[in-house]
Design a protein around this motif. Structure first.
Motif, PDB file in Angstrom:
ATOM      1  N   ASP A  92       0.693  -1.121  -0.022  1.00  0.00           N
ATOM      2  CA  ASP A  92       0.044   0.154  -0.032  1.00  0.00           C
ATOM      3  C   ASP A  92       0.834   1.197   0.158  1.00  0.00           C
ATOM      4  OD1 ASP A  92      -2.568  -1.316   0.054  1.00  0.00           O
ATOM      5  OD2 ASP A  92      -2.149  -1.744   2.247  1.00  0.00           O
ATOM      6  N   TRP A  93       2.024   1.054   0.658  1.00  0.00           N
ATOM      7  CA  TRP A  93       2.903   2.376   0.626  1.00  0.00           C
ATOM      8  C   TRP A  93       4.431   1.550   0.292  1.00  0.00           C
ATOM      9  CZ3 TRP A  93       2.094   7.549   1.760  1.00  0.00           C
ATOM     10  CH2 TRP A  93       0.502   7.638   2.370  1.00  0.00           C
ATOM     11  N   VAL A  94       4.958   2.661  -0.417  1.00  0.00           N
ATOM     12  CA  VAL A  94       6.462   2.379  -0.881  1.00  0.00           C
ATOM     13  C   VAL A  94       7.137   3.426  -0.325  1.00  0.00           C
ATOM     14  CG1 VAL A  94       7.827   2.033  -2.987  1.00  0.00           C
ATOM     15  CG2 VAL A  94       5.617   1.440  -2.998  1.00  0.00           C
ATOM     16  N   PHE A  95       8.598   2.857   0.263  1.00  0.00           N
ATOM     17  CA  PHE A  95       9.431   3.846   0.709  1.00  0.00           C
ATOM     18  C   PHE A  95      10.748   3.534   0.222  1.00  0.00           C
ATOM     19  CE2 PHE A  95      13.149   4.722   4.035  1.00  0.00           C
ATOM     20  CZ  PHE A  95      12.590   6.143   4.129  1.00  0.00           C
ATOM     21  N   GLN A  96      11.743   4.507  -0.220  1.00  0.00           N
ATOM     22  CA  GLN A  96      12.727   4.476  -0.699  1.00  0.00           C
ATOM     23  C   GLN A  96      13.942   4.996   0.006  1.00  0.00           C
ATOM     24  OE1 GLN A  96      14.942   6.685  -3.158  1.00  0.00           O
ATOM     25  NE2 GLN A  96      16.633   5.215  -2.789  1.00  0.00           N
ATOM     26  N   CYS A  97      15.007   4.163   0.127  1.00  0.00           N
ATOM     27  CA  CYS A  97      16.171   4.677   1.082  1.00  0.00           C
ATOM     28  C   CYS A  97      17.423   4.060   0.300  1.00  0.00           C
ATOM     29  CB  CYS A  97      16.158   4.399   2.552  1.00  0.00           C
ATOM     30  SG  CYS A  97      16.121   2.616   2.880  1.00  0.00           S
ATOM     31  N   ASP A  98      18.483   4.954   0.537  1.00  0.00           N
ATOM     32  CA  ASP A  98      19.691   4.545   0.206  1.00  0.00           C
ATOM     33  C   ASP A  98      20.359   3.441   1.244  1.00  0.00           C
ATOM     34  OD1 ASP A  98      19.541   5.631  -2.099  1.00  0.00           O
ATOM     35  OD2 ASP A  98      20.932   7.150  -1.798  1.00  0.00           O
ATOM     36  N   SER A  99      21.555   2.803   0.894  1.00  0.00           N
ATOM     37  CA  SER A  99      21.864   1.851   1.665  1.00  0.00           C
ATOM     38  C   SER A  99      23.330   2.395   2.530  1.00  0.00           C
ATOM     39  CB  SER A  99      22.438   0.600   0.817  1.00  0.00           C
ATOM     40  OG  SER A  99      23.249   0.862  -0.091  1.00  0.00           O
ATOM     41  N   ASP A 100      23.641   3.643   2.433  1.00  0.00           N
ATOM     42  CA  ASP A 100      24.955   4.068   2.897  1.00  0.00           C
ATOM     43  C   ASP A 100      24.922   4.513   4.175  1.00  0.00           C
ATOM     44  OD1 ASP A 100      23.485   6.385   2.224  1.00  0.00           O
ATOM     45  OD2 ASP A 100      24.981   7.171   0.802  1.00  0.00           O
ATOM     46  N   ASP A 101      23.475   4.527   4.957  1.00  0.00           N
ATOM     47  CA  ASP A 101      23.098   5.165   6.225  1.00  0.00           C
ATOM     48  C   ASP A 101      23.415   6.595   6.229  1.00  0.00           C
ATOM     49  OD1 ASP A 101      22.048   4.413   8.603  1.00  0.00           O
ATOM     50  OD2 ASP A 101      24.224   4.031   9.569  1.00  0.00           O
ATOM     51  N   GLU A 102      23.385   7.394   5.138  1.00  0.00           N
ATOM     52  CA  GLU A 102      23.370   8.730   5.287  1.00  0.00           C
ATOM     53  C   GLU A 102      22.161   9.577   5.840  1.00  0.00           C
ATOM     54  OE1 GLU A 102      23.271  12.815   2.318  1.00  0.00           O
ATOM     55  OE2 GLU A 102      22.661  10.816   1.626  1.00  0.00           O
ATOM     56  N   MET A 103      20.858   8.924   5.911  1.00  0.00           N
ATOM     57  CA  MET A 103      19.788   9.503   6.579  1.00  0.00           C
ATOM     58  C   MET A 103      19.168   8.112   7.270  1.00  0.00           C
ATOM     59  SD  MET A 103      18.164  11.396   3.235  1.00  0.00           S
ATOM     60  CE  MET A 103      17.171  12.322   4.274  1.00  0.00           C
ATOM     61  N   SER A 104      19.189   8.307   8.648  1.00  0.00           N
ATOM     62  CA  SER A 104      19.107   7.236   9.499  1.00  0.00           C
ATOM     63  C   SER A 104      17.389   6.717   9.751  1.00  0.00           C
ATOM     64  CB  SER A 104      19.295   7.758  11.195  1.00  0.00           C
ATOM     65  OG  SER A 104      18.633   7.080  11.915  1.00  0.00           O
ATOM     66  N   TYR A 118      -1.241  12.566   3.778  1.00  0.00           N
ATOM     67  CA  TYR A 118      -0.558  13.070   2.507  1.00  0.00           C
ATOM     68  C   TYR A 118      -0.425  12.062   1.650  1.00  0.00           C
ATOM     69  CZ  TYR A 118       1.029  16.666   5.827  1.00  0.00           C
ATOM     70  OH  TYR A 118       1.059  17.916   6.728  1.00  0.00           O
ATOM     71  N   ASP A 119      -0.029  12.371   0.377  1.00  0.00           N
ATOM     72  CA  ASP A 119       0.335  11.454  -0.780  1.00  0.00           C
ATOM     73  C   ASP A 119       1.556  11.099  -0.832  1.00  0.00           C
ATOM     74  OD1 ASP A 119      -2.411  11.656  -1.762  1.00  0.00           O
ATOM     75  OD2 ASP A 119      -1.914  13.611  -2.443  1.00  0.00           O
ATOM     76  N   ALA A 120       2.526  11.835  -0.136  1.00  0.00           N
ATOM     77  CA  ALA A 120       3.913  11.418  -0.332  1.00  0.00           C
ATOM     78  C   ALA A 120       4.775  12.171   0.979  1.00  0.00           C
ATOM     79  CB  ALA A 120       4.732  11.912  -1.571  1.00  0.00           C
ATOM     80  N   LEU A 121       5.713  11.529   1.605  1.00  0.00           N
ATOM     81  CA  LEU A 121       6.286  12.256   2.708  1.00  0.00           C
ATOM     82  C   LEU A 121       8.062  12.150   2.368  1.00  0.00           C
ATOM     83  CD1 LEU A 121       3.543  10.537   3.777  1.00  0.00           C
ATOM     84  CD2 LEU A 121       3.991  11.876   5.798  1.00  0.00           C
ATOM     85  N   PHE A 122       8.644  13.376   2.208  1.00  0.00           N
ATOM     86  CA  PHE A 122      10.052  13.154   2.057  1.00  0.00           C
ATOM     87  C   PHE A 122      10.842  13.580   3.278  1.00  0.00           C
ATOM     88  CE2 PHE A 122       9.614  14.250  -2.793  1.00  0.00           C
ATOM     89  CZ  PHE A 122       8.915  13.199  -2.826  1.00  0.00           C
ATOM     90  N   LEU A 162       8.586   8.309   1.243  1.00  0.00           N
ATOM     91  CA  LEU A 162       7.576   7.492   1.483  1.00  0.00           C
ATOM     92  C   LEU A 162       6.274   7.847   0.723  1.00  0.00           C
ATOM     93  CD1 LEU A 162       6.097   5.391   3.027  1.00  0.00           C
ATOM     94  CD2 LEU A 162       5.327   6.953   4.720  1.00  0.00           C
ATOM     95  N   ILE A 163       5.725   7.126  -0.396  1.00  0.00           N
ATOM     96  CA  ILE A 163       4.750   7.462  -1.367  1.00  0.00           C
ATOM     97  C   ILE A 163       3.637   6.419  -1.465  1.00  0.00           C
ATOM     98  CG2 ILE A 163       4.249   7.955  -3.821  1.00  0.00           C
ATOM     99  CD1 ILE A 163       7.347   8.636  -4.004  1.00  0.00           C
TER     100      ILE A 163
END
Length: 201
Positions: A92-104, A118-122, A162-163
């Motif tokens: 129902d929701w898709v989240f994309q994150c990188d694997s370098d741990d830049e954002m906890s 919301y429709d998307a949360l950044f 998160l979208i």
């Protein structure tokens, strides 16, 4: 009326040559998501890593909350795009994150708790130490989106997004899986459609 998918949340994580941190990063996300009692699947896309990332990811072979997908190297953008195409089919929701741990992962519950409005949360990157070329790319991406689609999103290429699955599916349906900059395009379409977007530093 859309049908509920198998998972509440699918996480798309592209990985390339992250042998030094990938086990710790994946474990930190799993721990936070389980603590939050979310029905999730973490999709880890190993984008043809040439170091020992592949063997590191064997750690999660038996983990039902993690699916490791090995693929030939195609670059970050096409890997994210491929992940989106897979994720929208199951969650129902898709989240994309990188694997370098830049954002906890510690910030994720803030987005998750606000999602119904919301429709998307950044997550917006702040205090970043970037070289000149990366700053230029970020500026050009933001300027292009503002010109072509209209303004409204601060960090158009943020790898912490998160979208809603149904909205993301409508957008990526028009994009081939080898799209080079899917996040920039997705941000642009969200802005053009005046979708409700929340941004958290």
């Amino acid at each position: 009326m859309s049908m509920r998918k198998e998972y509440e949340l699918a996480i798309v994580m592209p990985v390339f040559n992250e042998e030094e941190c990938i086990v710790e990063v994946v474990n930190s996300w799993i721990s936070m998501l389980r603590e939050s009692q979310i029905n999730f699947l973490l999709l880890v896309f190993n984008d043809g890593s040439s170091d020992s990332t592949e063997s590191c990811l064997e750690t999660f072979r038996e983990d039902q909350d993690v699916e490791v997908i090995a693929k030939p190297n195609s670059g970050h953008g096409p890997t994210v795009s491929q992940g989106y195409h897979q994720a929208v089919r199951i969650a129902d929701w898709v989240f994309q994150c990188d694997s370098d741990d830049e954002m906890s992962p510690d910030y994720f519950p803030i987005l998750w708790k606000r999602r119904d409005s919301y429709d998307a949360l950044f997550g917006i990157r702040t205090d970043r130490s970037q070289n000149f070329s990366r700053r230029l790319i970020s500026l050009c991406s933001r300027t292009t989106v503002n010109i072509v689609y209209g303004s409204g999103i601060t960090d158009v290429n943020s790898p912490y997004r998160l979208i809603r699955g149904e909205i993301l599916e409508m957008i990526i349906r028009q994009l081939p899986e080898d799209t080079v900059a899917p996040n920039v395009i997705v941000s642009g379409v969200l802005a053009r459609q005046s979708r409700l977007v929340y941004e958290h530093p």
